[in-house]
Every structure is written in structure tokens, then in C-alpha cells.
Design a protein around this motif. Structure first.
Motif, short mmCIF file in Angstrom:
data_model
loop_
_atom_site.label_atom_id
_atom_site.label_comp_id
_atom_site.label_asym_id
_atom_site.label_seq_id
_atom_site.Cartn_x
_atom_site.Cartn_y
_atom_site.Cartn_z
N MET A 186 0.82 -1.22 0.00
CA MET A 186 0.00 0.00 0.00
C MET A 186 0.85 1.27 0.00
O MET A 186 0.33 2.36 -0.24
N LEU A 187 2.14 1.12 0.27
CA LEU A 187 3.03 2.29 0.30
C LEU A 187 3.81 2.48 -0.99
O LEU A 187 4.63 3.39 -1.09
N LEU A 188 3.55 1.62 -1.97
CA LEU A 188 4.31 1.70 -3.22
C LEU A 188 4.12 3.03 -3.94
O LEU A 188 5.03 3.50 -4.64
N ASP A 189 2.95 3.64 -3.79
CA ASP A 189 2.69 4.92 -4.47
C ASP A 189 2.68 6.09 -3.49
O ASP A 189 2.16 7.16 -3.80
N GLN A 190 3.28 5.89 -2.31
CA GLN A 190 3.26 6.93 -1.28
C GLN A 190 4.64 7.58 -1.11
O GLN A 190 5.67 6.99 -1.42
N THR A 191 4.62 8.81 -0.57
CA THR A 191 5.85 9.47 -0.12
C THR A 191 5.99 9.20 1.37
O THR A 191 5.13 9.62 2.15
N LEU A 192 7.03 8.50 1.75
CA LEU A 192 7.25 8.17 3.15
C LEU A 192 8.17 9.22 3.77
O LEU A 192 9.29 9.44 3.30
N ILE A 193 7.68 9.87 4.82
CA ILE A 193 8.46 10.90 5.51
C ILE A 193 9.02 10.31 6.80
O ILE A 193 8.28 9.74 7.60
N THR A 194 10.34 10.41 6.98
CA THR A 194 10.96 9.89 8.20
C THR A 194 11.95 10.91 8.75
O THR A 194 12.30 11.89 8.10
N TYR A 195 12.42 10.62 9.97
CA TYR A 195 13.52 11.40 10.52
C TYR A 195 14.79 11.06 9.74
O TYR A 195 14.88 10.01 9.09
N PRO A 196 15.80 11.93 9.80
CA PRO A 196 17.04 11.68 9.05
C PRO A 196 17.90 10.62 9.72
O PRO A 196 18.93 10.89 10.33
N VAL A 197 17.45 9.39 9.61
CA VAL A 197 18.14 8.23 10.19
C VAL A 197 18.46 7.28 9.04
O VAL A 197 17.68 7.15 8.10
N GLU A 198 19.61 6.60 9.14
CA GLU A 198 19.94 5.66 8.08
C GLU A 198 18.84 4.62 7.97
O GLU A 198 18.25 4.17 8.95
N GLN A 199 18.56 4.22 6.74
CA GLN A 199 17.40 3.38 6.43
C GLN A 199 17.39 2.08 7.24
O GLN A 199 16.33 1.61 7.66
N SER A 200 18.55 1.49 7.47
CA SER A 200 18.62 0.21 8.18
C SER A 200 18.15 0.33 9.63
O SER A 200 17.81 -0.67 10.26
N ARG A 201 18.10 1.55 10.15
CA ARG A 201 17.67 1.75 11.54
C ARG A 201 16.23 2.20 11.64
O ARG A 201 15.74 2.48 12.74
N LEU A 202 15.54 2.28 10.55
CA LEU A 202 14.13 2.67 10.55
C LEU A 202 13.27 1.40 10.58
O LEU A 202 13.33 0.57 9.68
N ASP A 203 12.44 1.26 11.61
CA ASP A 203 11.63 0.05 11.77
C ASP A 203 10.66 -0.15 10.61
O ASP A 203 10.36 -1.28 10.23
N VAL A 204 10.17 0.96 10.05
CA VAL A 204 9.22 0.83 8.96
C VAL A 204 9.86 0.15 7.75
O VAL A 204 9.19 -0.51 6.95
N TYR A 205 11.18 0.27 7.63
CA TYR A 205 11.91 -0.45 6.58
C TYR A 205 12.30 -1.85 7.06
O TYR A 205 11.96 -2.85 6.43
N SER A 206 13.05 -1.90 8.19
CA SER A 206 13.64 -3.18 8.61
C SER A 206 12.61 -4.23 9.00
O SER A 206 12.82 -5.42 8.80
N GLN A 207 11.46 -3.79 9.56
CA GLN A 207 10.47 -4.75 10.03
C GLN A 207 9.21 -4.81 9.17
O GLN A 207 8.31 -5.60 9.45
N PHE A 208 9.14 -3.96 8.15
CA PHE A 208 7.89 -3.89 7.39
C PHE A 208 8.12 -3.92 5.88
O PHE A 208 7.71 -4.86 5.20
N LEU A 209 8.81 -2.92 5.35
CA LEU A 209 8.95 -2.81 3.90
C LEU A 209 10.01 -3.75 3.33
O LEU A 209 9.75 -4.47 2.35
N THR A 210 11.19 -3.76 3.91
CA THR A 210 12.29 -4.56 3.36
C THR A 210 11.98 -6.05 3.33
O THR A 210 12.23 -6.71 2.30
N PRO A 211 11.43 -6.65 4.40
CA PRO A 211 11.09 -8.08 4.31
C PRO A 211 10.10 -8.40 3.21
O PRO A 211 10.10 -9.50 2.66
N ALA A 212 9.22 -7.43 2.89
CA ALA A 212 8.23 -7.64 1.84
C ALA A 212 8.75 -7.22 0.46
O ALA A 212 8.02 -7.29 -0.53
N LYS A 213 10.02 -6.75 0.42
CA LYS A 213 10.66 -6.29 -0.83
C LYS A 213 9.84 -5.18 -1.48
O LYS A 213 9.63 -5.15 -2.70
N CYS A 214 9.38 -4.26 -0.65
CA CYS A 214 8.61 -3.11 -1.13
C CYS A 214 9.35 -1.82 -0.78
O CYS A 214 10.08 -1.75 0.21
N SER A 215 9.14 -0.78 -1.58
CA SER A 215 9.71 0.53 -1.32
C SER A 215 8.66 1.59 -1.63
O SER A 215 7.86 1.43 -2.56
#
Length: 302
Positions: A186-215
Motif C-alpha cells: 500500500m506504500l508503493l505509491d506513497q511518499t514516506l516521511i521519516t527522521y534523518p536516520v539511516e534506512q537500516s535503523r528505521l523500523d518501517v523499513y527493517s520490520q515492514f517494507l524490506t522483508p516484503a521487498k517493497c519501497s
């Protein structure tokens, strides 16, 4: 053979860039400084720096001693401050390092009653350690590290103080606001706004998007929570934040918090401290207060 004064000289020469400036900072004559370091070089059998005109370059041995100085001298200075406080009956300053952007709002809920209960203790929050907090803790630059991602190391104790859920914050006008939960695609067509933290330390990536191979379509960095959520409210993007923080802003902005995944993303905030400091009364009191106020629940209940 290696004295504290030698390490202090090396640190000041590196910091200030010249022997003259270092000597002034240490209240030494330049000849006394040079004599001290020449004696050290004779004792260890190798030079610590070389000169080329007015430029000074550390040797490999010099860099080794400089790194030692950067580790050891803060510990001496911390111990001296502690001894002065013991001798004068003062409490001093509790230095807190933040490795979690939105935790600042949570910290305010703890600091207010803490300052009332400990009038002789000042609190200093150091947010520059957001992404290197463990080193600052080992280096005695901070006394407490607030982090959602504890790195286990000998000599460091982590105390969990509250649990929270990471949610997706969307505009109240967004179709996503009506979803029971958000799936990664559902986030494939969205602009994701985060704090300036390296991507590997963002839970929305490490625990949600990356395992599903989505960006997401676009990833935008914003440092301030208020601006981030203003952008979300205006339909300019979505943001992943702690549920308790999102609920606070829901009361004053047209935004909605939606669960990330069917079972959600659940996190814990820990306070990291040096094990040798656990018997310091004002530090242990801070930990106890943070734990009792939070009761391991979302801090919106405070």
C-alpha cells in the motif's frame, strides 16, 4: 611511562592544531610541553608526531596514543567531577543521550517530576548522540542513553521503561485512513516521511517494507516532528511514528494513525547505563521514575 599529562597534550594538539595553542590551553610554556613530549618519545622509543614547516603530523604511535587519550581522559574528568560533588554535597548533572527522535516528547514527561524531586540535579539532553550513543556512554560523555535498539555490550545495562506500537500516520482525507491495517504494498505509491536516520535503523523499513521487498515511491527526510506531521496532514506524505505520539497530534491535526501490518510493529524503549553507575542515587532514581510513570505502557496514558 605514559602519564595523563602526555595524553592531555596529545588531545589538545590534535584539537587545536598547534603546539603553541595547546600549551596555552594547558597553561604550559611551549618549551615545557615540548620537553615533556620529547621525554615520552625517548621512553617509548618512537616519535609521536613529525613536523613539516608549521604543520604537525601524528605518527602511527601518536594516533594510537591519541585514541587512548580520547577514551581515558573523559573517564578521569568524569571521576573528578564525581569526587567534587561528593566532597561538596552536590549532585551535579544527569547527562542524557537521545537515540530516538520522538522520545524527546516522552522524556519531557519524566524530566518535569524528576527535577521537582531532585532540586540539586540538573538535566542535560544531548541529541547529537542520536546515532552514536553507545560510544558516548562508554566515553563518559553521557550517563543515560535512551534507545529503542539496545546494542548489548559488557559493562552496559539496559532497562526497558515502556512498550509502544509503531504506526503509520496518514492524512484524515487519505483512503489509507479507512484501512484496518496497512500492508507493505500500500506504500508503493506513497511518499514516506521519516527522521534523518539511516534506512537500516528505521523500523518501517527493517520490520515492514524490506522483508516484503517493497519501497515507497519517494522517501523524504524531515527532522522536526511538527513539520513532518504538518506535511502528512496536508496530504504530502505518510509517516511512521509511535502510536502514543500520533494520538497526541490527532487531537490537533487532521491525521489518523493506522496499524502497520495485521499484527503491528511493537517496540520497547530502553535506558542504557554503565553498570558501575547503577548505585548512583540520582541516576537510579531517574530510572525508577521513568519505569514507574510508564508502567511499560504507551506513555499517552501518563
Amino acid at each position: 611511562m605514559i602519564e595523563r599529562s602526555h595524553l592531555a597534550i596529545l588531545r589538545e594538539v590534535h584539537r587545536l592544531g598547534s603546539l603553541t595553542a595547546a600549551a596555552e590551553a594547558l597553561y604550559l610554556s611551549q618549551s615545557a610541553l615540548s620537553h615533556s613530549m620529547k621525554k615520552l618519545e625517548q621512553q617509548i622509543g618512537t616519535p609521536v608526531w613529525s613536523k613539516s614547516g608549521r604543520s604537525l603530523h601524528f605518527t602511527q604511535a601518536g594516533f594510537y596514543l591519541l585514541r587512548l587519550a580520547e577514551r581515558v581522559l573523559p573517564q578521569f574528568e568524569h571521576a573528578e567531577v564525581q569526587m567534587q560533588q561528593f566532597a561538596s554535597g552536590q549532585r551535579g548533572t544527569l547527562r542524557i543521550g537521545m537515540e530516538c527522535h520522538p522520545c524527546y516528547q516522552w522524556l519531557l514527561k519524566v524530566v518535569h517530576p524528576y527535577l521537582q524531586g531532585w532540586p540539586d540535579v540538573d538535566v542535560d539532553v544531548k541529541q547529537k548522540f542520536q546515532f552514536g550513543g553507545l560510544g558516548a556512554l562508554f566515553g563518559y560523555e553521557i550517563d543515560v542513553l535512551v534507545t529503542p535498539d539496545p546494542l548489548l555490550r559488557p559493562g552496559i545495562r539496559y532497562i526497558p521503561v515502556f512498550d509502544y506500537e509503531q504506526v503509520l500516520v496518514v492524512s484524515a482525507q487519505s483512503p489509507l485512513a479507512n484501512e484496518e491495517y496497512i500492508a507493505p504494498d500500500m506504500l508503493l505509491d506513497q511518499t514516506l516521511i521519516t527522521y534523518p536516520v539511516e534506512q537500516s535503523r528505521l523500523d518501517v523499513y527493517s520490520q515492514f517494507l524490506t522483508p516484503a521487498k517493497c519501497s515507497p515511491r519517494k522517501h523524504k527526510l524531515i527532522e522536526t516532528t511538527d513539520i513532518m506531521l504538518q506535511m502528512v496532514a496536508a496530504g504530502r506524505g505518510v509517516a511512521a511514528l509511535p502510536k502514543w505520539l500520533a494520538k497526541e497530534y490527532e487531537e490537533k491535526m487532521p491525521i489518523v494513525a493506522v496499524r502497520l501490518g495485521e499484527s503491528g510493529i511493537h517496540k520497547h524503549i530502553h535506558l542504557g547505563v554503565r553498570e558501575t553507575d547503577l548505585d548512583i542515587d540520582y541516576l537510579s532514581a531517574f530510572i525508577s521514575l521513568a519505569d514507574s510513570l510508564s508502567e511499560h505502557k504507551e506513555p499517552s496514558a501518563l
